[in-house]
Scaffold this motif. Structure first.
Motif, PDB file in Angstrom:
ATOM      1  N   TYR A  55       0.587  -1.242  -0.247  1.00  0.00           N
ATOM      2  CA  TYR A  55       0.069  -0.299  -0.309  1.00  0.00           C
ATOM      3  C   TYR A  55       0.750   1.059  -0.275  1.00  0.00           C
ATOM      4  O   TYR A  55       0.732   2.729  -0.207  1.00  0.00           O
ATOM      5  N   LEU A  56       2.201   1.567   0.324  1.00  0.00           N
ATOM      6  CA  LEU A  56       2.872   2.649  -0.337  1.00  0.00           C
ATOM      7  C   LEU A  56       4.196   2.734  -0.945  1.00  0.00           C
ATOM      8  O   LEU A  56       4.216   0.758  -1.783  1.00  0.00           O
ATOM      9  N   THR A  57       4.006   3.358  -1.816  1.00  0.00           N
ATOM     10  CA  THR A  57       5.264   3.699  -2.869  1.00  0.00           C
ATOM     11  C   THR A  57       6.229   3.813  -2.189  1.00  0.00           C
ATOM     12  O   THR A  57       6.678   4.126  -1.276  1.00  0.00           O
ATOM     13  N   ASP A  58       7.313   3.660  -2.961  1.00  0.00           N
ATOM     14  CA  ASP A  58       8.497   4.166  -2.634  1.00  0.00           C
ATOM     15  C   ASP A  58       8.924   5.016  -2.005  1.00  0.00           C
ATOM     16  O   ASP A  58       9.431   5.049  -0.876  1.00  0.00           O
ATOM     17  N   GLY A  59       8.496   6.293  -2.399  1.00  0.00           N
ATOM     18  CA  GLY A  59       9.069   7.067  -1.447  1.00  0.00           C
ATOM     19  C   GLY A  59       8.254   7.508  -0.129  1.00  0.00           C
ATOM     20  O   GLY A  59       8.813   7.738   0.690  1.00  0.00           O
ATOM     21  N   ALA A  60       7.172   6.905   0.109  1.00  0.00           N
ATOM     22  CA  ALA A  60       6.552   6.711   1.455  1.00  0.00           C
ATOM     23  C   ALA A  60       6.630   5.855   1.997  1.00  0.00           C
ATOM     24  O   ALA A  60       6.560   6.713   3.582  1.00  0.00           O
ATOM     25  N   ARG A  61       7.209   4.997   1.708  1.00  0.00           N
ATOM     26  CA  ARG A  61       8.230   3.679   2.766  1.00  0.00           C
ATOM     27  C   ARG A  61       9.804   4.827   2.872  1.00  0.00           C
ATOM     28  O   ARG A  61      10.003   4.594   4.589  1.00  0.00           O
ATOM     29  N   GLN A  62       9.388   5.527   2.137  1.00  0.00           N
ATOM     30  CA  GLN A  62      11.150   5.723   2.931  1.00  0.00           C
ATOM     31  C   GLN A  62      11.306   7.004   3.607  1.00  0.00           C
ATOM     32  O   GLN A  62      11.631   6.763   4.802  1.00  0.00           O
ATOM     33  N   LEU A  64       8.300   7.319   5.481  1.00  0.00           N
ATOM     34  CA  LEU A  64       8.616   6.819   6.821  1.00  0.00           C
ATOM     35  C   LEU A  64       9.205   5.463   7.716  1.00  0.00           C
ATOM     36  O   LEU A  64       9.308   6.216   9.431  1.00  0.00           O
ATOM     37  N   ASN A  65      10.228   5.342   6.765  1.00  0.00           N
ATOM     38  CA  ASN A  65      11.494   4.702   7.452  1.00  0.00           C
ATOM     39  C   ASN A  65      11.856   6.096   8.229  1.00  0.00           C
ATOM     40  O   ASN A  65      13.490   5.387   9.248  1.00  0.00           O
ATOM     41  N   ALA A  66      12.734   6.987   7.078  1.00  0.00           N
ATOM     42  CA  ALA A  66      12.996   8.444   8.238  1.00  0.00           C
ATOM     43  C   ALA A  66      11.833   8.736   9.806  1.00  0.00           C
ATOM     44  O   ALA A  66      13.079   8.487  10.494  1.00  0.00           O
ATOM     45  N   VAL A  67      11.014   8.706   9.378  1.00  0.00           N
ATOM     46  CA  VAL A  67      10.083   9.229  10.856  1.00  0.00           C
ATOM     47  C   VAL A  67      11.070   7.375  11.626  1.00  0.00           C
ATOM     48  O   VAL A  67      10.859   8.307  13.346  1.00  0.00           O
ATOM     49  N   MET A  69      13.311   6.594  12.218  1.00  0.00           N
ATOM     50  CA  MET A  69      14.590   6.678  12.906  1.00  0.00           C
ATOM     51  C   MET A  69      15.579   7.479  13.807  1.00  0.00           C
ATOM     52  O   MET A  69      15.518   7.201  14.893  1.00  0.00           O
ATOM     53  N   SER A  70      14.004   8.731  13.817  1.00  0.00           N
ATOM     54  CA  SER A  70      14.358   9.900  15.124  1.00  0.00           C
ATOM     55  C   SER A  70      13.027   8.980  15.951  1.00  0.00           C
ATOM     56  O   SER A  70      12.859   9.538  16.924  1.00  0.00           O
ATOM     57  N   LYS A  71      11.802   8.640  14.978  1.00  0.00           N
ATOM     58  CA  LYS A  71      10.806   7.944  16.693  1.00  0.00           C
ATOM     59  C   LYS A  71      10.441   6.985  16.122  1.00  0.00           C
ATOM     60  O   LYS A  71       9.035   7.123  15.612  1.00  0.00           O
ATOM     61  N   PRO A  72      10.739   5.920  16.442  1.00  0.00           N
ATOM     62  CA  PRO A  72      10.558   4.654  15.963  1.00  0.00           C
ATOM     63  C   PRO A  72       9.183   4.726  16.947  1.00  0.00           C
ATOM     64  O   PRO A  72       8.270   3.735  16.672  1.00  0.00           O
TER      65      PRO A  72
END
Length: 119
Positions: A55-62, A64-67, A69-72
Protein backbone atom coordinates in the motif's frame (compact mmCIF):
# COMPACT_ATOMS: atom_id res chain seq x y z
CA UNK A 1 8.03 -46.85 54.36
CA UNK A 2 9.64 -49.83 55.96
CA UNK A 3 11.55 -47.81 58.48
CA UNK A 4 15.10 -48.83 57.60
CA UNK A 5 17.53 -45.96 57.04
CA UNK A 6 18.45 -47.26 53.59
CA UNK A 7 14.81 -47.36 52.47
CA UNK A 8 14.18 -43.89 53.84
CA UNK A 9 17.24 -42.52 52.04
CA UNK A 10 16.21 -44.25 48.81
CA UNK A 11 12.72 -42.76 49.05
CA UNK A 12 14.24 -39.29 49.64
CA UNK A 13 16.42 -39.63 46.57
CA UNK A 14 13.44 -40.72 44.46
CA UNK A 15 11.41 -37.70 45.57
CA UNK A 16 14.35 -35.40 44.87
CA UNK A 17 14.80 -36.85 41.37
CA UNK A 18 11.08 -36.55 40.64
CA UNK A 19 11.11 -32.91 41.70
CA UNK A 20 14.12 -32.22 39.44
CA UNK A 21 12.34 -33.87 36.51
CA UNK A 22 9.18 -31.81 37.13
CA UNK A 23 11.19 -28.58 37.22
CA UNK A 24 13.04 -29.56 34.05
CA UNK A 25 9.76 -30.31 32.26
CA UNK A 26 8.31 -26.95 33.34
CA UNK A 27 11.43 -25.19 32.04
CA UNK A 28 11.12 -26.86 28.66
CA UNK A 29 7.47 -25.88 28.38
CA UNK A 30 8.38 -22.27 29.20
CA UNK A 31 11.01 -22.31 26.47
CA UNK A 32 8.52 -23.69 23.97
CA UNK A 33 6.00 -20.97 24.85
CA UNK A 34 8.65 -18.30 24.35
CA UNK A 35 9.58 -19.80 20.99
CA UNK A 36 5.92 -19.82 19.92
CA UNK A 37 5.46 -16.21 21.00
CA UNK A 38 8.60 -15.17 19.13
CA UNK A 39 7.44 -16.99 15.98
CA UNK A 40 4.01 -15.35 16.20
CA UNK A 41 5.60 -11.91 16.65
CA UNK A 42 7.87 -12.43 13.65
CA UNK A 43 4.94 -13.61 11.56
CA UNK A 44 2.91 -10.52 12.52
CA UNK A 45 5.84 -8.26 11.62
CA UNK A 46 6.26 -9.97 8.25
CA UNK A 47 2.54 -9.56 7.53
CA UNK A 48 2.70 -5.88 8.49
CA UNK A 49 5.74 -5.29 6.24
CA UNK A 50 4.03 -7.06 3.33
CA UNK A 51 0.94 -4.87 3.69
CA UNK A 52 3.07 -1.73 3.89
CA UNK A 53 4.92 -2.73 0.72
CA UNK A 54 1.60 -3.31 -1.00
CA UNK A 55 0.00 0.00 0.00
CA UNK A 56 2.97 2.41 0.12
CA UNK A 57 5.04 3.76 -2.75
CA UNK A 58 8.83 3.78 -2.45
CA UNK A 59 8.85 7.46 -1.54
CA UNK A 60 6.26 6.98 1.19
CA UNK A 61 8.18 4.02 2.61
CA UNK A 62 11.39 6.08 2.65
CA UNK A 63 9.63 8.88 4.48
CA UNK A 64 8.20 6.45 7.03
CA UNK A 65 11.65 4.90 7.52
CA UNK A 66 13.12 8.36 8.12
CA UNK A 67 10.48 9.02 10.76
CA UNK A 68 11.20 5.62 12.30
CA UNK A 69 14.87 6.55 12.74
CA UNK A 70 14.00 9.59 14.85
CA UNK A 71 10.71 8.55 16.47
CA UNK A 72 10.32 4.75 16.52
CA UNK A 73 7.20 4.73 18.71
CA UNK A 74 5.40 7.24 16.51
CA UNK A 75 6.41 5.35 13.35
CA UNK A 76 5.10 2.10 14.83
CA UNK A 77 1.73 3.69 15.57
CA UNK A 78 1.60 5.09 12.00
CA UNK A 79 2.35 1.63 10.60
CA UNK A 80 -0.41 0.10 12.69
CA UNK A 81 -2.81 2.81 11.54
CA UNK A 82 -1.97 2.21 7.87
CA UNK A 83 -2.43 -1.56 8.27
CA UNK A 84 -5.76 -0.99 10.01
CA UNK A 85 -6.91 1.31 7.21
CA UNK A 86 -5.83 -1.23 4.60
CA UNK A 87 -7.58 -4.12 6.36
CA UNK A 88 -10.79 -2.14 6.67
CA UNK A 89 -10.68 -1.35 2.94
CA UNK A 90 -10.42 2.41 3.36
CA UNK A 91 -7.25 2.67 1.26
CA UNK A 92 -8.17 2.60 -2.41
CA UNK A 93 -4.82 3.35 -4.08
CA UNK A 94 -1.22 3.24 -2.98
CA UNK A 95 -0.17 6.03 -0.60
CA UNK A 96 2.43 8.28 -2.18
CA UNK A 97 4.92 10.56 -0.46
CA UNK A 98 2.61 13.58 -0.44
CA UNK A 99 -0.22 11.60 1.13
CA UNK A 100 2.25 10.15 3.65
CA UNK A 101 3.30 13.67 4.67
CA UNK A 102 -0.34 14.60 5.22
CA UNK A 103 -0.97 11.41 7.17
CA UNK A 104 2.07 12.00 9.39
CA UNK A 105 0.92 15.56 10.10
CA UNK A 106 -2.56 14.33 10.92
CA UNK A 107 -1.39 11.56 13.25
CA UNK A 108 1.35 13.58 14.92
CA UNK A 109 0.56 14.18 18.58
CA UNK A 110 -0.15 17.72 19.57
CA UNK A 111 2.98 19.44 20.68
CA UNK A 112 2.69 21.70 23.65
CA UNK A 113 4.36 25.03 23.29
CA UNK A 114 4.98 27.40 26.09
CA UNK A 115 5.24 31.12 25.63
CA UNK A 116 7.39 32.70 28.27
CA UNK A 117 6.91 36.40 28.61
CA UNK A 118 9.00 38.53 30.88
CA UNK A 119 7.48 41.49 32.60
Amino acid sequence: MSGTPDDDRLEELREQKMQELREQAEGQQGGQNEAREEAARQQAEAKQEAMLKQYLTDGARQRLNAVEMSKPDFAESVKKQIVALAQSGRIQNRIDEEQMRDLLKELQPESKSFDIRRR
